[in-house]
Each structure stands twice: as C-alpha cells, then as structure tokens.
Motif scaffolding. Sequence first.
Motif, PDB file in Angstrom:
ATOM      1  N   MET A 212       0.813  -1.118  -0.121  1.00  0.00           N
ATOM      2  CA  MET A 212       0.104  -0.019  -0.168  1.00  0.00           C
ATOM      3  C   MET A 212       0.684   1.195  -0.022  1.00  0.00           C
ATOM      4  SD  MET A 212      -2.978   1.540  -0.085  1.00  0.00           S
ATOM      5  CE  MET A 212      -3.643   3.046   0.171  1.00  0.00           C
ATOM      6  N   ARG A 213       0.657   2.272  -0.830  1.00  0.00           N
ATOM      7  CA  ARG A 213       1.359   3.421  -0.945  1.00  0.00           C
ATOM      8  C   ARG A 213       1.000   4.459   0.018  1.00  0.00           C
ATOM      9  NH1 ARG A 213       2.032   5.334  -7.142  1.00  0.00           N
ATOM     10  NH2 ARG A 213       3.499   6.531  -6.140  1.00  0.00           N
ATOM     11  N   LEU A 317       3.467  -1.161  -4.872  1.00  0.00           N
ATOM     12  CA  LEU A 317       4.524  -0.349  -4.093  1.00  0.00           C
ATOM     13  C   LEU A 317       5.860  -0.080  -4.434  1.00  0.00           C
ATOM     14  CD1 LEU A 317       4.762   1.482  -1.531  1.00  0.00           C
ATOM     15  CD2 LEU A 317       4.967  -0.613  -0.520  1.00  0.00           C
ATOM     16  N   GLY A 318       6.622   0.706  -4.985  1.00  0.00           N
ATOM     17  CA  GLY A 318       7.863   0.700  -5.365  1.00  0.00           C
ATOM     18  C   GLY A 318       8.795   0.422  -4.436  1.00  0.00           C
ATOM     19  N   GLU A 321       9.648   4.059  -2.514  1.00  0.00           N
ATOM     20  CA  GLU A 321       8.649   4.614  -1.496  1.00  0.00           C
ATOM     21  C   GLU A 321       8.384   3.685  -0.453  1.00  0.00           C
ATOM     22  OE1 GLU A 321       3.697   5.766  -1.833  1.00  0.00           O
ATOM     23  OE2 GLU A 321       4.894   5.261  -3.493  1.00  0.00           O
ATOM     24  N   SER A 322       8.535   2.328  -0.504  1.00  0.00           N
ATOM     25  CA  SER A 322       8.432   1.288   0.489  1.00  0.00           C
ATOM     26  C   SER A 322       9.635   1.792   1.512  1.00  0.00           C
ATOM     27  CB  SER A 322       8.542  -0.120   0.001  1.00  0.00           C
ATOM     28  OG  SER A 322       9.866  -0.418  -0.548  1.00  0.00           O
ATOM     29  N   GLN A 323      10.758   2.107   1.126  1.00  0.00           N
ATOM     30  CA  GLN A 323      11.783   2.270   2.006  1.00  0.00           C
ATOM     31  C   GLN A 323      11.623   3.487   2.623  1.00  0.00           C
ATOM     32  OE1 GLN A 323      15.221   1.405  -0.324  1.00  0.00           O
ATOM     33  NE2 GLN A 323      15.441  -0.743  -0.251  1.00  0.00           N
ATOM     34  N   GLU A 324      11.110   4.485   2.035  1.00  0.00           N
ATOM     35  CA  GLU A 324      10.999   5.765   2.660  1.00  0.00           C
ATOM     36  C   GLU A 324       9.816   5.615   3.693  1.00  0.00           C
ATOM     37  OE1 GLU A 324      11.077   9.965   3.464  1.00  0.00           O
ATOM     38  OE2 GLU A 324      12.444   8.465   2.545  1.00  0.00           O
TER      39      GLU A 324
END
Length: 366
Positions: A212-213, A317-318, A321-324
């Motif tokens: 999920m973004r 979910l890229g 973005e997931s690591q952010e």
Amino acid sequence: MVRRIDVTGAGGVRLAAWEFADPPKPKADPSRTGLPRTGLPRIAPPRSEIGSGSGTGSGAGTETAAGVGAGTGNAVGIGAGTETAAGTAAGTAAETPAGIGIGAGPEDVPRAPGVLLLHGLMGRASHWASTARWLSERHRAVALDQRGHGQSDKPPEAAYTREAYVEDAEAALEQLGLAPAVLIGHAMGALTAWQLAAKRPDLVCGLIICDMRASALGAASQREWEDWFKAWPAPFATLADVRKWFGEDDPWVERPNPSRGEFYAEVMHESGDGWRPVFEPAQMLKSRQTWVYDAHWEELAQVRCPALVVRGLDGELGRAESQEMVRVLPNGQYAEVADAGHLVHYDQPDAWRGAIEPFLDGVLTG
C-alpha cells in the motif's frame, strides 16, 4: 474449519468476521497401530504441511453459489452457525467463505495473542484463509469482511469513508477481545490498519503493511478505475470465464496470472443472469475516492508500534517509496517477496509467510 462472528461497526453496519483453522487431526486407533492405548506419542505435523495452501485462500474452486469461498482441498465441517461478538450462536444457514460455520462462542477459544486481518478494496476475508490457518496455530487470528465487501452489510446510504473503515476495525478489535493485536492489512486494508494504529495505539501492538502506498495517487488514477469497472464483461457466464478474464484477458494484466483470476473468482456470486461481484462497483469507487487524492505520510509517522512494510517485487508499491515508508515509521522494518505482484499473500503464500513470520514471532511471542 471456519467460524463466523458478527460485529457491529460504525453507524450500526453489520460486519462479518471470520476465524479460519485447520480441522483437528483424527486420533490414531491403537487397535490398528499396535501402540498401547495410553501414552500415545504426540507428533506435530511438519511446518510444510501446515497452512501452505495454493495461494487461493478458501477460494473459488467450485461453481456453486455457496462455493464462492469454498476452495479446493479445504476440509468441510458440519453446521452453518453464525454468532455475535458476544458469543451467541445464531444457527443460520448463511454462506460462509468455506461454506461452513460452527457455533462455539469466543469464550470457548483459548486466549492467544490477537491478529486482525484486513483485506484490500474488492477483497474479502476468505482471501486471508491460508494466512489465518497457520497463524491460528499460535494466535487468535480473525479476518474481517469490511463494509461493502464479502458478507458484511452493503447499505447504499452507509458512509464509505476513511473514518468509517477505521472505526469498523476499532469496533472489531474491541468486540472480539483481540486487543492489543497485530494488524495485517493489504492495500486499502493496510491504510485502515496504520490509520487505526495512529489513532488508537493502545489497541495495536504491531502492524504489517502489504503493498500500500502512502503517496497520493491522484484524479487520473480514479478515472482509470472508473474506466476499468466499465470494461468488465459482467455478468460472466461461468467462474471459468471470470478466471480467464481477470487472469489473462483484462487489459491491466501484463502476462497470464492464474492467481489473479482465482482472486477475483472468489469475490463473485451467482445471480439470475450469471456471475457478478458480491460488491457494488459504485461503492468501491466511493470508498477509493476518500483516500486516493491525499497522501498519508503524517499518519504513518504517528505509528509507534513495530511495523513491517512488505512489497511484491512486481507490485504497486515501489522499492524507493517502501523504503521511505520504513524510514518515516518510528519503528519500521522492510521485507520484499520475489515473483509476487500486488496480491503478495495470494501470489506467493509460502514466501509471504517466510517474510512476515519472524516479525510476528518478535512482536507476539517476544
């Protein structure tokens, strides 16, 4: 085996909650085994035999109206009872995600660390059946049909807002006696989970966010969804047609994806003119428009419990973005599942278990 428990959500909406567990193993007959009648050894089944499944949950294995959510290979129990969160067996013949219900009250269930599983948009509780079964070995795992989905109420006048979904999950935790619990959410269900964790940290001891973004998706995304719903060739003549369209023919499918076809077959029911979704597409769009225009980083930063962000390598979910998201979470961790798309827990159930089980062990069993 599966058990349904009714929960009252925000605004009095009736929600169906489900507990899934493998049926008890038959006891050995000492007269046949040659073992003495006392002191029989207890042999635990190997982990590979528990809850591995095919990734289709309690799925769409048979083309009967009751078979939606009555997947292949699932053991069948007896009875069709439903109950309330207070533990009253209602004994109705309601369709269940595995075609079965049993009427024991929550007081008959040994107290165990709680887990609440929240499906994504258009999903249903039975999509979590495989996960819930292996969780039930050590924890009390309950999957919720969220409002407008599965067998929960779908009143046209009900609120399909972020606040309503969060309040429903909050009510489920309290009425089922699960708290403090780990919340496991997929897509929209993950957003509900982290919004609840931010709102009520006393109810949540851990959080798993699956594909999920946190970023806003925007108006173009909502228009794409509107066009996509219009493209569905519904009603479908058979469940085989459902599987083929969503697994192969859907323009959104880049390459054949049988598990995607099974996923959507599980949310269909037979009507007078063919197979249609158990949800109203208009309600799905209404639910979605309440969160696609906004970013949700601020609420993510308010989550204080341990949190695991899981993505499929081919999901929505890229990695950046997931690591952010992990960085923004005060106590965040990261995991990814190879050869999985957006439906991570459905595409690769064994790899999904491998990704989340160490986190759960740390949170729930210390």
